[in-house]
Design an enzyme around this catalytic site. Sequence first.
Site, PDB file in Angstrom:
ATOM      1  CG  ASP A  21      43.993  43.727  35.680  1.00 43.36           C
ATOM      2  OD1 ASP A  21      42.900  43.479  36.232  1.00 43.36           O
ATOM      3  OD2 ASP A  21      44.390  44.876  35.430  1.00 43.36           O
ATOM      4  CG  HIS A  28      44.066  50.354  36.283  1.00 44.24           C
ATOM      5  ND1 HIS A  28      43.816  49.262  35.494  1.00 44.24           N
ATOM      6  CD2 HIS A  28      43.712  51.431  35.546  1.00 44.24           C
ATOM      7  CE1 HIS A  28      43.346  49.653  34.319  1.00 44.24           C
ATOM      8  NE2 HIS A  28      43.266  50.973  34.326  1.00 44.24           N
ATOM      9  CG  ASP A  62      48.558  42.474  37.662  1.00 44.21           C
ATOM     10  OD1 ASP A  62      47.719  42.571  36.751  1.00 44.21           O
ATOM     11  OD2 ASP A  62      49.535  43.242  37.785  1.00 44.21           O
ATOM     12  CG  ASN A 113      50.782  26.783  26.517  1.00 41.71           C
ATOM     13  OD1 ASN A 113      50.888  27.991  26.333  1.00 41.71           O
ATOM     14  ND2 ASN A 113      51.379  25.888  25.738  1.00 41.71           N
ATOM     15  CG  ASP A 140      50.009  46.264  38.959  1.00 44.24           C
ATOM     16  OD1 ASP A 140      49.826  45.906  37.781  1.00 44.24           O
ATOM     17  OD2 ASP A 140      49.169  46.920  39.609  1.00 44.24           O
ATOM     18  CE1 TYR A 240      49.417  49.907  27.274  1.00 45.48           C
ATOM     19  CE2 TYR A 240      47.274  50.538  28.128  1.00 45.48           C
ATOM     20  CZ  TYR A 240      48.605  50.253  28.334  1.00 45.48           C
ATOM     21  OH  TYR A 240      49.123  50.294  29.587  1.00 45.48           O
ATOM     22  CE  LYS A 243      54.283  49.787  29.771  1.00 48.81           C
ATOM     23  NZ  LYS A 243      54.314  49.683  28.318  1.00 48.81           N
ATOM     24  CG  ASP A 244      53.190  43.644  28.559  1.00 47.83           C
ATOM     25  OD1 ASP A 244      52.085  43.417  28.064  1.00 47.83           O
ATOM     26  OD2 ASP A 244      54.044  44.357  28.015  1.00 47.83           O
ATOM     27  CG  ASP A 245      50.940  44.852  35.141  1.00 50.69           C
ATOM     28  OD1 ASP A 245      51.698  45.789  34.894  1.00 50.69           O
ATOM     29  OD2 ASP A 245      49.718  44.977  35.245  1.00 50.69           O
ATOM     30  CD  GLN A 253      70.551  31.260  50.462  1.00 52.56           C
ATOM     31  OE1 GLN A 253      70.135  32.397  50.492  1.00 52.56           O
ATOM     32  NE2 GLN A 253      71.736  30.926  50.931  1.00 52.56           N
TER      33      GLN A 253
HETATM   34  C1  F6R Z   1      48.586  47.849  34.478  1.00 54.11           C
HETATM   35  C2  F6R Z   1      47.586  48.882  34.350  1.00 54.11           C
HETATM   36  C3  F6R Z   1      47.737  49.932  33.338  1.00 54.11           C
HETATM   37  C4  F6R Z   1      46.421  50.169  32.657  1.00 54.11           C
HETATM   38  C5  F6R Z   1      46.463  51.357  31.761  1.00 54.11           C
HETATM   39  C6  F6R Z   1      45.209  51.475  30.912  1.00 54.11           C
HETATM   40  O1  F6R Z   1      48.234  47.045  35.521  1.00 54.11           O
HETATM   41  O2  F6R Z   1      46.624  48.869  35.081  1.00 54.11           O
HETATM   42  O3  F6R Z   1      48.735  49.664  32.398  1.00 54.11           O
HETATM   43  O4  F6R Z   1      46.062  49.035  31.959  1.00 54.11           O
HETATM   44  O5  F6R Z   1      46.619  52.466  32.561  1.00 54.11           O
HETATM   45  O6  F6R Z   1      44.118  51.778  31.675  1.00 54.11           O
HETATM   46  P1  F6R Z   1      42.660  51.993  31.037  1.00 54.11           P
HETATM   47  O7  F6R Z   1      42.340  50.712  30.345  1.00 54.11           O
HETATM   48  O8  F6R Z   1      41.816  52.261  32.235  1.00 54.11           O
HETATM   49  O9  F6R Z   1      42.753  53.160  30.124  1.00 54.11           O
HETATM   50 MG    MG Z   2      48.293  45.167  36.619  1.00 55.51          MG
HETATM   51 MG    MG Z   3      45.678  46.889  35.173  1.00 54.65          MG
END
Ligand code: F6R
Ligand code: MG
Ligand code: MG
Length: 376
Positions: A21, A28, A62, A113, A140, A240, A243-245, A253
Site C-alpha cells: 500500500d 483507504h 494495495d 530482499n 485487503d 500500528y 493491516k497486513d493485507d 489441477q
Molecule cells: C488496510 C488499511 C487499514 C488502515 C487502518 C489505519 O489496508 O487500510 O488497516 O491501515 O485503518 O488507518 P489510518 O492510518 O488512516 O488510521
Molecule cells: Mg490495504
Molecule cells: Mg491501507
Amino acid sequence: MKFVDWHYIIMKITLSIIKADIGSIGGHIKPSQKLLETVKNYIKKKGKKLIIDHYVGHTGDDIAILTTHRQGVLSQPIHKLCWQAFLEGTKVAKKQGLYGAGQDLLKETFSGNVKGMGPAVAELEFEERPAEPFLMFAADKTEPGAFNLPLYLSFADPMYNPGLMLSPQIKKGFKWVIMDVAYTKADKVITLVSPEDSYDIAALLRDNGRFVVEAIYSRESEERIVSVSTTRLHNIAGRYVGKDDPVMLARTQRDFPATGEILAPYTIGHYVAGFMRGSHTGPLMPVKKNSSISFFDGPPVVNCLAFCVRNGKMTEPADVFDHPYWDWVRDKVSQKAEEIRKQGFSGAAMLPMSELEYTGIVETLKKLEKRFKIRK
Ligand code: F6R
Ligand code: MG
Ligand code: MG
C-alpha cells in the site's frame, strides 16, 4: 557444474507477487490510476531484461506486482525492481496528495530482499507442467491468517475438496508449513502433514492472528503448491501501520486441488480480523478484479485471478469472482457484515485488546486503571 546451472536456469520458473500500500484516494479506498500506471510502467521498462512477464493490479488500497522470471525465490534483483517501482510510485502518491503515501515501505534502504521491509511477498518456484494453471489471491483490510480456514477446507476437508476422495494423488495428502507470527526474533515454523495431523493443524489454524499457513506441499510429488505472505507490519515497525493485507499463490489441477476446490470455501464469507481501523471483525467478501473499499473501510475483501503460464509467459487473467454465482455470495456476505456491524464495538464485533493496534485504547485503559477502587 556448469551444465547443472544451465539446466536449472532453463527449466525452473518463479512466480513472485510483491504487494504494498503506497497511497490511495479518499482514505483507504484505491490507488489512483496515475499511481498504478507509474508502478506498471516502471516494471515494464526497468524489468525488461530481468523478468519474462508481469501483471500489475490492485485490491482495495494495495498494489500487487506479479512477475515471472528465472531468478529463483528471494532474488535480490527482482525484489529490488519491485521496491524501486514502489518508491517511484510513492513520489507520485505524494505529488497527488494521496492518503498514506509510501505507507508500507517501512525501511529506508534496500537490503537483499523485501522480506521484513513492509511489502507482502509470496513466491513459487517450479518446473512448469505441460499445462500450468495457477491462482493469484490478494486480500485487503485483513491479515494473512484470513487464508487459514479456506486452505484447511480446500486441502484437508472432503466436504470442500472431493479430490481427497476421488483422486489417488490428492488422497496422499499434503505437507503444511505453519508460522508462529507472534515470534519476532526469527521465523518460527512447524511442519505437519494431513490427513494424519489434521486435528493438530486445525488446533493451530483456529488462531488466525498467530498461526499462519506459509506453504503447502504435495505428498505425491513433493512440489510446493501454495505460498502465502506472512508479514506482520506492526512487528516490523513496532507500531500500528495498517493491516497486513496478504497475498497468496496456488497452483491447481492434476495432482493438486482443482481451481474450483480452492475457490469453494470463499462462499462462506468467514469472519476475519481487519475492517475499520484494522480493529474489527468482518466477513471476507470475494470481489472482482481491481475492486475498491467502501463500507466501514471494508468489508475485508479478497480477489482471485487465474492464469496459465508457459515458458514464463502468462495468459491474460481470468477474474474468477466475476460470475453471477459470486454476486449472490456478495449479497450474503453483505448481510453478514450488516449483522455484526449492528453490535458496534461490543464483544466479538471488535478485536480483543491483545489485537487492538491503536494505542489510543491502551492509553485510555491506563488512565482509567488509576480510577478503579478495590472495595474493602
Ligand atoms: C488496510 C488499511 C487499514 C488502515 C487502518 C489505519 O489496508 O487500510 O488497516 O491501515 O485503518 O488507518 P489510518 O492510518 O488512516 O488510521
Ligand atoms: Mg490495504
Ligand atoms: Mg491501507
